[in-house]
Design a protein around this motif. Structure first.
Motif, PDB file in Angstrom:
ATOM      1  N   THR A   1      15.301   8.260  31.128  1.00 37.23           N
ATOM      2  CA  THR A   1      14.976   8.740  29.778  1.00 37.23           C
ATOM      3  C   THR A   1      14.897  10.267  29.892  1.00 37.23           C
ATOM      4  OG1 THR A   1      12.565   8.937  29.958  1.00 37.23           O
ATOM      5  CG2 THR A   1      13.447   6.717  29.531  1.00 37.23           C
ATOM      6  N   PRO A   2      14.745  10.978  28.787  1.00 37.01           N
ATOM      7  CA  PRO A   2      14.498  12.409  28.938  1.00 37.01           C
ATOM      8  C   PRO A   2      13.303  12.609  29.883  1.00 37.01           C
ATOM      9  CG  PRO A   2      14.792  11.852  26.630  1.00 37.01           C
ATOM     10  CD  PRO A   2      14.753  10.547  27.386  1.00 37.01           C
ATOM     11  N   SER A   3      13.379  13.636  30.703  1.00 32.84           N
ATOM     12  CA  SER A   3      12.337  13.858  31.702  1.00 32.84           C
ATOM     13  C   SER A   3      10.940  13.964  31.065  1.00 32.84           C
ATOM     14  CB  SER A   3      12.707  15.128  32.478  1.00 32.84           C
ATOM     15  OG  SER A   3      11.623  15.658  33.118  1.00 32.84           O
ATOM     16  N   ALA A   4      10.850  14.569  29.903  1.00 28.32           N
ATOM     17  CA  ALA A   4       9.543  14.757  29.248  1.00 28.32           C
ATOM     18  C   ALA A   4       9.065  13.508  28.521  1.00 28.32           C
ATOM     19  CB  ALA A   4       9.610  15.925  28.276  1.00 28.32           C
TER      20      ALA A   4
ATOM     21  N   GLY B   1       0.735   9.179  34.960  1.00 25.27           N
ATOM     22  CA  GLY B   1      -0.728   9.202  34.973  1.00 25.27           C
ATOM     23  C   GLY B   1      -1.257  10.577  34.621  1.00 25.27           C
ATOM     24  N   GLY B   2      -2.563  10.620  34.369  1.00 26.44           N
ATOM     25  CA  GLY B   2      -3.202  11.911  34.092  1.00 26.44           C
ATOM     26  C   GLY B   2      -3.074  12.841  35.297  1.00 26.44           C
ATOM     27  N   LYS B   3      -2.992  12.236  36.479  1.00 28.26           N
ATOM     28  CA  LYS B   3      -2.928  13.033  37.711  1.00 28.26           C
ATOM     29  C   LYS B   3      -1.697  13.930  37.716  1.00 28.26           C
ATOM     30  CE  LYS B   3      -4.398  11.165  41.654  1.00 28.26           C
ATOM     31  NZ  LYS B   3      -4.420  10.204  42.764  1.00 28.26           N
ATOM     32  N   GLN B   4      -0.538  13.392  37.307  1.00 30.59           N
ATOM     33  CA  GLN B   4       0.665  14.230  37.317  1.00 30.59           C
ATOM     34  C   GLN B   4       0.623  15.289  36.214  1.00 30.59           C
ATOM     35  OE1 GLN B   4       4.565  12.539  36.512  1.00 30.59           O
ATOM     36  NE2 GLN B   4       5.550  13.945  37.952  1.00 30.59           N
ATOM     37  N   ALA B   5      -0.046  14.976  35.114  1.00 26.26           N
ATOM     38  CA  ALA B   5      -0.195  15.988  34.053  1.00 26.26           C
ATOM     39  C   ALA B   5      -0.958  17.188  34.612  1.00 26.26           C
ATOM     40  CB  ALA B   5      -0.926  15.387  32.858  1.00 26.26           C
TER      41      ALA B   5
ATOM     42  N   GLN C   1       7.471  24.380  30.721  1.00 23.18           N
ATOM     43  CA  GLN C   1       7.305  24.739  32.137  1.00 23.18           C
ATOM     44  C   GLN C   1       6.820  23.532  32.956  1.00 23.18           C
ATOM     45  OE1 GLN C   1       8.152  27.770  33.560  1.00 23.18           O
ATOM     46  NE2 GLN C   1       9.048  28.049  31.521  1.00 23.18           N
ATOM     47  N   LEU C   2       5.885  22.762  32.382  1.00 28.46           N
ATOM     48  CA  LEU C   2       5.423  21.555  33.085  1.00 28.46           C
ATOM     49  C   LEU C   2       6.605  20.605  33.299  1.00 28.46           C
ATOM     50  CD1 LEU C   2       2.574  22.673  32.273  1.00 28.46           C
ATOM     51  CD2 LEU C   2       1.903  20.320  31.829  1.00 28.46           C
ATOM     52  N   ASN C   3       7.504  20.596  32.338  1.00 31.45           N
ATOM     53  CA  ASN C   3       8.676  19.720  32.428  1.00 31.45           C
ATOM     54  C   ASN C   3       9.664  20.206  33.484  1.00 31.45           C
ATOM     55  OD1 ASN C   3      10.225  17.488  31.738  1.00 31.45           O
ATOM     56  ND2 ASN C   3      11.382  18.636  30.187  1.00 31.45           N
ATOM     57  N   VAL C   4       9.713  21.520  33.707  1.00 29.60           N
ATOM     58  CA  VAL C   4      10.563  22.032  34.799  1.00 29.60           C
ATOM     59  C   VAL C   4      10.038  21.465  36.124  1.00 29.60           C
ATOM     60  CG1 VAL C   4      11.233  24.086  36.097  1.00 29.60           C
ATOM     61  CG2 VAL C   4      11.242  24.147  33.587  1.00 29.60           C
ATOM     62  N   VAL C   5       8.713  21.522  36.316  1.00 33.38           N
ATOM     63  CA  VAL C   5       8.111  20.983  37.550  1.00 33.38           C
ATOM     64  C   VAL C   5       8.470  19.507  37.682  1.00 33.38           C
ATOM     65  CG1 VAL C   5       5.950  20.535  38.787  1.00 33.38           C
ATOM     66  CG2 VAL C   5       6.181  22.626  37.419  1.00 33.38           C
ATOM     67  N   GLN C   6       8.248  18.770  36.621  1.00 30.93           N
ATOM     68  CA  GLN C   6       8.463  17.322  36.654  1.00 30.93           C
ATOM     69  C   GLN C   6       9.943  16.977  36.860  1.00 30.93           C
ATOM     70  OE1 GLN C   6       5.944  14.744  34.419  1.00 30.93           O
ATOM     71  NE2 GLN C   6       7.673  13.878  33.305  1.00 30.93           N
ATOM     72  N   GLY C   7      10.801  17.780  36.265  1.00 25.42           N
ATOM     73  CA  GLY C   7      12.248  17.540  36.381  1.00 25.42           C
ATOM     74  C   GLY C   7      12.739  17.641  37.815  1.00 25.42           C
TER      75      GLY C   7
ATOM     76  N   ALA D   1      -1.080  22.567  37.227  1.00 23.90           N
ATOM     77  CA  ALA D   1      -1.508  23.423  38.345  1.00 23.90           C
ATOM     78  C   ALA D   1      -0.315  24.205  38.904  1.00 23.90           C
ATOM     79  CB  ALA D   1      -2.169  22.575  39.445  1.00 23.90           C
ATOM     80  N   ILE D   2       0.790  23.507  39.114  1.00 20.12           N
ATOM     81  CA  ILE D   2       1.956  24.179  39.710  1.00 20.12           C
ATOM     82  C   ILE D   2       2.535  25.206  38.729  1.00 20.12           C
ATOM     83  CG2 ILE D   2       4.329  23.819  40.575  1.00 20.12           C
ATOM     84  CD1 ILE D   2       2.151  22.818  42.504  1.00 20.12           C
ATOM     85  N   ALA D   3       2.537  24.862  37.456  1.00 18.92           N
ATOM     86  CA  ALA D   3       3.145  25.766  36.472  1.00 18.92           C
ATOM     87  C   ALA D   3       2.269  26.989  36.176  1.00 18.92           C
ATOM     88  CB  ALA D   3       3.433  24.994  35.176  1.00 18.92           C
ATOM     89  N   LEU D   4       0.945  26.845  36.338  1.00 20.84           N
ATOM     90  CA  LEU D   4       0.054  27.934  35.898  1.00 20.84           C
ATOM     91  C   LEU D   4      -0.587  28.750  37.022  1.00 20.84           C
ATOM     92  CD1 LEU D   4      -2.008  26.081  33.113  1.00 20.84           C
ATOM     93  CD2 LEU D   4       0.015  27.520  32.804  1.00 20.84           C
ATOM     94  N   PHE D   5      -0.868  28.114  38.169  1.00 21.09           N
ATOM     95  CA  PHE D   5      -1.691  28.795  39.182  1.00 21.09           C
ATOM     96  C   PHE D   5      -0.838  29.257  40.355  1.00 21.09           C
ATOM     97  CE2 PHE D   5      -4.716  25.071  38.019  1.00 21.09           C
ATOM     98  CZ  PHE D   5      -4.916  25.607  36.758  1.00 21.09           C
ATOM     99  N   GLU D   6      -1.266  30.348  40.984  1.00 15.88           N
ATOM    100  CA  GLU D   6      -0.548  30.824  42.170  1.00 15.88           C
ATOM    101  C   GLU D   6      -1.494  31.573  43.090  1.00 15.88           C
ATOM    102  OE1 GLU D   6       2.492  33.524  40.894  1.00 15.88           O
ATOM    103  OE2 GLU D   6       1.187  34.257  39.298  1.00 15.88           O
ATOM    104  N   GLN D   7      -0.933  31.997  44.210  1.00  6.58           N
ATOM    105  CA  GLN D   7      -1.736  32.694  45.215  1.00  6.58           C
ATOM    106  C   GLN D   7      -2.422  33.913  44.595  1.00  6.58           C
ATOM    107  OE1 GLN D   7       0.444  33.586  48.721  1.00  6.58           O
ATOM    108  NE2 GLN D   7      -1.405  33.925  49.917  1.00  6.58           N
ATOM    109  N   GLY D   8      -3.686  34.088  44.927  1.00 12.08           N
ATOM    110  CA  GLY D   8      -4.434  35.215  44.380  1.00 12.08           C
ATOM    111  C   GLY D   8      -5.266  34.823  43.171  1.00 12.08           C
TER     112      GLY D   8
END
Ligand code: GLU
Length: 399
Positions: free
Chosen positions: A64-67, A98-102, A258-264, A107-114
């Motif tokens: 299906t569409p990734s999103a 699941g809520g876990k992947q949301a 952006q979350l969908n880029v991670v998931q894709g 986290a991956i899309a928003l947070f980074e080192q520092g």
């Protein structure tokens, strides 16, 4: 063997570890009372299962569409409109495993080192671990048993620094069952708006609140921080659908993309069959949700009474979710152990009761008992817990 250095900073899931260990012992034929898993013992409602069957029969078994399918993204919008009176569009929703992947995608899309990311403890283990996996640093703000682990705005505001990127909140909270008030969230949202911070709100247990209390947190964020807030939810607990793996994130369109880029690049879409079942769960009759809540309330009250009959187990009566988070420090010496982790190990090994140690929730001295299991098993579990402590106290046994 060498692994990425980030693996040295993360621990495996404390909650899933208990489930796996209980499962392993059960397969050896041992009668385990499983108060570890945060998993409804109810079956998935019939009309939801039927929608899954139909999806298979109609060969709805391709990508299906990734999103997520438009129908399900729209169903999430409808649910939020009905439950919270907020208007969102399907392109502001992503369907996740699941809520876990949301939360992970966020986290991956928003947070980074520092970056520093503030969250409240005791907390669900995956929240800080995901922040760490994203390269950022979790900053813990402690909540306290004395006031029911209430999540207050002031200490969170006081923890903000120039490096703060976001605040991650969980209400009702796993493991404490505490709620954040609309007022406290409004204060956080106003500061987040003025300082350019994100708020990520985990609403996995949103349908499991035992009192009539104002908890329209989506409305608060929608009104005050719409362009920098992410709401995460799931079908898992509300509709007894843990194994189907369906959750979602709702946020500004650009962030959801952006979350969908991670998931894709990770999992692509959630199982097609699951998505059809989730549409039925969200848009169909909601009476199963109410009857499960009522049963959980009965269990909460009973298991709380049973556990606290031994004064060495003290416990706040949770306002939401389905866990007792018991302070057990007074029971450690009588049980001949030094920590709640050792007590949890002894309970599993010698009493065959699975519970999750507070250490996994950044709260040593506590045990989490899930009451998403039958009254009979709860009674049996508490009886075994008390019996183990008394027997070891009598014999002076040590772990
Ligand atoms: N959320 C549940 C728990 O805390 C399920 C396990 C997990 O996904 O961590 O037990």
């Amino acid at each position: 063997m060498t692994f990425a250095t980030r693996m040295g900073r993360v621990a495996s899931s404390a909650t899933l570890k208990v489930t796996a260990e209980a499962d392993r012992l059960r397969r050896q034929g041992i009668d385990i009372v499983d108060l570890g898993a945060g998993e409804p013992d109810f079956p998935t409602p019939e009309h939801v299962k039927a929608a899954g069957h139909t999806a298979i029969d109609e060969n709805f078994t391709k990508y299906t569409p990734s999103a997520g399918i438009p129908e399900l993204r729209e169903a999430v919008c409808q649910r939020y409109r009905a439950d919270y009176g907020i208007d969102t569009r399907p392109d502001e929703v992503i369907i996740t495993a699941g809520g876990k992947q949301a939360l992970f995608n966020a986290a991956i899309a928003l947070f980074e080192q520092g970056d520093e990311v503030i969250t409240h403890t005791p907390c669900w283990p995956s929240i800080p671990q995901q922040i760490t996996l994203a390269g950022a640093e979790p900053v813990f703000v402690q909540t306290h048993a004395e006031d029911g682990f209430a999540i207050h705005a002031e200490p969170i505001l006081a923890a903000i620094t120039n490096r703060t990127k976001a605040i991650v909140l969980n209400s009702p909270c796993n493991p404490t069952g505490a709620l954040i008030s609309e007022e406290a969230l409004a204060a956080l949202a106003d500061t987040a708006a003025s300082r350019g911070l994100w708020i990520v709100l985990d609403l996995t247990y949103e349908k499991l609140i035992y009192e009539r209390v104002a908890h329209n947190l989506p409305r608060v964020l929608h009104d005050r921080l719409r362009d920098r807030s992410i709401l995460c939810g799931a079908t898992s607990k509300a509709y007894a659908m843990t194994g189907w793996r369906c959750g979602w994130a709702v946020g500004p369109k650009e962030a959801i993309a952006q979350l969908n880029v991670v998931q894709g690049h990770a999992t692509s879409n959630v199982t097609s069959i699951t998505q059809k079942a989730a549409v039925a769960a969200l848009t169909g009759p909601q009476d199963a949700v109410a009857s499960m809540l009522s049963e959980y309330r009965t269990r909460r009250d009973r298991v709380w009474e049973w556990l606290t009959e031994d004064p060495r187990f003290t416990c706040v009566k949770p306002r939401g979710a389905f866990y007792l988070f018991a302070y057990v420090a007074e029971a450690l010496a009588p049980a001949g152990v030094r920590s709640s982790a050792e007590l949890a190990e002894a309970l599993l090994r010698d009493a065959h009761v699975a519970v999750t140690a507070g250490e996994g929730f950044e709260a040593p001295g506590y045990l989490r008992l899930s009451y998403a299991t039958s009254i009979d098993r709860l009674k049996e579990g508490v009886t075994r817990i008390h019996a183990l402590v008394r027997a070891r106290e009598r014999t002076g046994a040590r772990s």
